[in-house]
Design an enzyme around this catalytic site. Sequence first.
Site, PDB file in Angstrom:
ATOM      1  N   GLU A 209       0.857  -1.182   0.000  1.00  0.00           N
ATOM      2  CA  GLU A 209       0.000   0.000   0.000  1.00  0.00           C
ATOM      3  C   GLU A 209       0.897   1.238   0.000  1.00  0.00           C
ATOM      4  O   GLU A 209       1.752   1.397   0.863  1.00  0.00           O
ATOM      5  CB  GLU A 209      -0.921   0.001   1.219  1.00  0.00           C
ATOM      6  CG  GLU A 209      -1.606   1.320   1.519  1.00  0.00           C
ATOM      7  CD  GLU A 209      -2.387   1.883   0.350  1.00  0.00           C
ATOM      8  OE1 GLU A 209      -2.338   3.116   0.141  1.00  0.00           O
ATOM      9  OE2 GLU A 209      -3.047   1.100  -0.372  1.00  0.00           O
TER      10      GLU A 209
ATOM     11  N   CYS B 168     -15.300   7.627   0.862  1.00  0.00           N
ATOM     12  CA  CYS B 168     -16.571   8.346   0.715  1.00  0.00           C
ATOM     13  C   CYS B 168     -16.855   9.255   1.906  1.00  0.00           C
ATOM     14  O   CYS B 168     -17.655  10.185   1.806  1.00  0.00           O
ATOM     15  CB  CYS B 168     -17.727   7.361   0.553  1.00  0.00           C
ATOM     16  SG  CYS B 168     -17.584   6.283  -0.880  1.00  0.00           S
TER      17      CYS B 168
END
Length: 460
Positions: free
Chosen positions: A37, A47
């Site tokens: 990552e 979101c």
Amino acid sequence: MAAERLVVVGGDAAGMSAASQARRMKGPAELEIVAFERGHFTSYSACGIPYWIGGQVAGPDALIARTPEEHRARGIDLRTRTEVVELDVAGQRVRARDLDSGAESWTGYDRLVLATGARPVRPRLPGIGAHGVHGVQTLDDGRRLMDTLERRDIRRAVVVGAGYIGVEMAEALVSRGYEVTVLHRGAQPMATLDPDMGALVHEAMNRMGIRTVAGAEVTKVLTDEEGRAVAVATASGEEYPADVVVLGIGVEPRTALARAAGLPLGESGGILTDLSMRVRGHEDIWSGGDCVEVMDLVSGRTRHIPLGTHANKHGQVIGAGVGGGYATFPGVVGTAVSKVCDLEIARTGLRERDALAAGLRFVTATITSTNTAGYYPGATEMTVKMLAERRTGRLLGVQIVGGAGSAKRVDVAAVALTAGMTVDQVVSLDLGYAPPFSPVWDPVLVAARKAVTAVRSAGA
């Protein structure tokens, strides 16, 4: 017998959902899992970033479902701040770079998951890389924006783009007390809606004090002597002062690795997979999340639809396949919801231009009703637009804009689209009724009834 190695590229929804599901199915003795990552965070809700910026959420910790430490405790070798910069398909290995030290190394794999996500569209314009110009896609992006907002004296904000991200960020910045201007190229905000429905969003934004400028083509970001953004210029010659600039133009699949490795990509640049989320033509490579294209069940075409709901489902399907089980992801109907202060916005299925692009002949029906019985205290207006196939009456799409309780009604339409129902069948649905929740005829049913009339009037 040595354990097989699964390499996962990307540590958010799809990647870590796949890794976690694979780990549940196979222990460390059978399957070694290495995940890369590039950011600091894993398994988080992108979101929720506008609500962190707006102060409704205490984030970023509140937006994290599972930390890197929690993944590691479950037997996943998760390496944060490490970016995969090359994929060698023939040699079944990836080259990764430690972003802090710069050190690089190769890691081999037996099975590979590409979950590289999407990146904010950042046009190549003068000043676009200036201090104070922010894209908002990851928690690291959100943290950099928060640093700017907290360290500088911010009074004026310019948001470039009026899609979901742009509209939600405009609301977040207004809630912080800033003067907000939204610049967008279309006739109306929310290009995910038809223009007539987008006009309702435009009116609501104006009412809450957000200045929206349609047809605005940004040409450059003006900076001061220290390289900080001070204004945004457009092709019309107008300049809009800004202490901070937020890019809400949209996102595109992050697929440079896949492209360089020769993996199949679709029209939007997303990776193409089969129903089990295997990359087409590659038995040991899977892909999911915002970097892939998925099947649109209404139009029959692949589309790039970056949503966390899909990404998590992709991860579950991939993890099952990697773990020796079986699962599929059949496709989507394109359901999405959002809000601007008290105005709720929803869509599912096709817009008019989508239907035209797919070669479909259709009719439309638009109605305005109330979200509750009209006499019930607090009733607010709700507009529903419905598209139906001209000859068959097959439901093609629904858009909803209205007050509280409007947006989630789109779920009824999403189920109807998935089932291939006609508007005649939608009219007959046995939906719940009580005055605090709906009129006797729910607005979705009223729109469907009007669509039935339109289909019959249009004939063949």
